[in-house]
Design an enzyme around this catalytic site. Structure first.
Site, PDB file in Angstrom:
ATOM      1  N   LYS A   1      37.969  37.644  38.873  1.00 47.77           N
ATOM      2  CA  LYS A   1      37.672  39.067  38.666  1.00 47.77           C
ATOM      3  C   LYS A   1      36.167  39.274  38.569  1.00 47.77           C
ATOM      4  O   LYS A   1      35.619  40.214  39.156  1.00 47.77           O
ATOM      5  CB  LYS A   1      38.383  39.577  37.402  1.00 47.77           C
ATOM      6  CG  LYS A   1      39.898  39.684  37.565  1.00 47.77           C
ATOM      7  CD  LYS A   1      40.633  39.956  36.249  1.00 47.77           C
ATOM      8  CE  LYS A   1      42.149  39.868  36.477  1.00 47.77           C
ATOM      9  NZ  LYS A   1      42.928  40.090  35.244  1.00 47.77           N
TER      10      LYS A   1
ATOM     11  N   GLN B   1      42.768  40.146  28.667  1.00 47.09           N
ATOM     12  CA  GLN B   1      43.653  39.276  29.454  1.00 47.09           C
ATOM     13  C   GLN B   1      44.828  38.824  28.576  1.00 47.09           C
ATOM     14  O   GLN B   1      44.624  38.307  27.469  1.00 47.09           O
ATOM     15  CB  GLN B   1      42.846  38.077  29.966  1.00 47.09           C
ATOM     16  CG  GLN B   1      43.585  37.184  30.927  1.00 47.09           C
ATOM     17  CD  GLN B   1      43.797  37.805  32.314  1.00 47.09           C
ATOM     18  OE1 GLN B   1      42.947  38.543  32.810  1.00 47.09           O
ATOM     19  NE2 GLN B   1      44.929  37.531  32.913  1.00 47.09           N
TER      20      GLN B   1
ATOM     21  N   ASP C   1      43.858  48.241  33.183  1.00 51.85           N
ATOM     22  CA  ASP C   1      45.163  47.626  33.447  1.00 51.85           C
ATOM     23  C   ASP C   1      46.316  48.613  33.241  1.00 51.85           C
ATOM     24  O   ASP C   1      47.477  48.269  33.499  1.00 51.85           O
ATOM     25  CB  ASP C   1      45.386  46.393  32.557  1.00 51.85           C
ATOM     26  CG  ASP C   1      44.767  45.129  33.155  1.00 51.85           C
ATOM     27  OD1 ASP C   1      44.443  45.144  34.358  1.00 51.85           O
ATOM     28  OD2 ASP C   1      44.630  44.132  32.413  1.00 51.85           O
TER      29      ASP C   1
END
Ligand code: NDP
Length: 284
Positions: free
Chosen positions: A49, A93, A116
């Site tokens: 990322k 994450q 997200d």
């Protein structure tokens, strides 16, 4: 091999080039990621990322905390990143170590930065058909379907896997696109039967070869989200023999994976637009 392969790498490269232009127009743009602990797969994803962010001119900030970090320390970091004007997009994450309540951390994110789409506000807006931030993998899947001219309206769409990050949001996007959606999971009575009905089959279970070639309908569109690390390399959740029956199918690797990264960058631009008032972000 009868099926046409959906080239996620090529589409992702095009999207990344568009994002680079958009970043130049917007000026400075920041994406912060928080990783807690030493999960190897998570570390690889975070590295990818940041590499991709750097290539399009997004300033990445990579926070890596030790596995024994307390929940309060994570909440404090999230609060400081919420307040940091240089941070447009923010993601934590998952999974987090057991001592940390994931739901609490997700609720602590500023919804406008939640690239997200996991915060209950964003998840709720998606449920209600007014998407704000939607996760990168579900968006990447929809972009692939569009790129390959798949008409999902009226189609029987079967999604295998009901996670908050892939299965549920992609099922909702397909529903809003007027597919008839079936959502399968580990307690589904007869997965093969459901899969064989699918015009559009999305498999996100994390079980190599869960869907056999025979369980794919002739002419179906198959999206294999699964990433399984094997001694022979990365493998999907769908048996490669499915390519004999499907009309179009995503390869693993090179299908959904690159799209996820590209759409995360796109979501970071979207967050920046929301934050600068260039796109309206609904608030209570
Ligand atoms: P989760 O582990 O959170 O969810 C897996 C889902 O699959 C669950 O809903 C589970 O059901 C279901 N499932 C597990 N076993 C079976 C089975 N035997 N039959 C039917 N359903 C089953 O995974 P994620 O959604 O996070 O990820 C799924 C896969 O996609 C993984 O391989 C992951 O690595 C990959 N992935 C790939 C991405 C990419 O960019 N290509 C991005 C994100 C994920 P239940 O709810 O009942 O437990």
């Amino acid at each position: 091999l009868a099926a046409k392969l959906m080239d996620g790498k090529a589409l992702a490269a095009r999207i990344r080039a568009e994002v680079a232009d958009e970043v130049r127009e917007l000026g400075e743009l920041g994406l912060a990621t928080v990783l807690v602990g030493d999960d190897e797969a998570s570390r690889i994803y975070i590295t990818k990322k940041h590499e991709a962010a750097g290539e399009v001119g997004i300033e990445g900030r990579d926070y890596h905390l030790p596995a024994d970090t307390s929940e309060q320390e994570v909440l404090d970091l999230v609060a400081s990143l919420n307040a940091d004007d240089a941070v447009d997009g923010l993601l934590v994450q998952l999974p987090l170590p057991a001592q940390i309540d994931e739901a609490r951390v997700i609720r602590a994110l500023d919804p406008v930065k939640d690239v997200d789409g996991l915060h209950p506000f964003n998840a709720g807006e998606l449920l209600l058909g007014r998407p704000t931030h939607v996760g990168a993998t579900p968006l990447g899947i929809m972009a692939l379907l569009e790129e390959y001219g798949v008409n999902v309206e009226g189609a029987d769409a079967v999604v295998v896997g009901r996670s908050d990050i892939v299965g549920k949001p992609v099922a909702l996007l397909l529903l809003h696109a007027n597919a008839t959606v079936t959502l399968c999971h580990s307690r589904t009575a007869d997965l093969g039967r459901e899969a064989r009905r699918a015009d559009v089959l999305v498999v996100a279970a994390g079980r190599q070869g869960l869907v056999s070639g025979d369980d794919v309908k002739e002419g179906a569109v198959v999206i294999d989200v699964g990433i399984n690390r094997t001694p022979e390399g990365l493998r999907g959740d769908v048996d490669p023999a499915a390519a004999e029956r499907a009309a179009v199918i995503t390869p693993v690797p090179g299908g959904v994976g690159p799209m996820t990264i590209a759409m995360l960058l796109k979501n970071s631009v979207r967050a920046a637009r929301f934050r600068r008032g260039l796109l309206p972000f609904p608030r209570a």
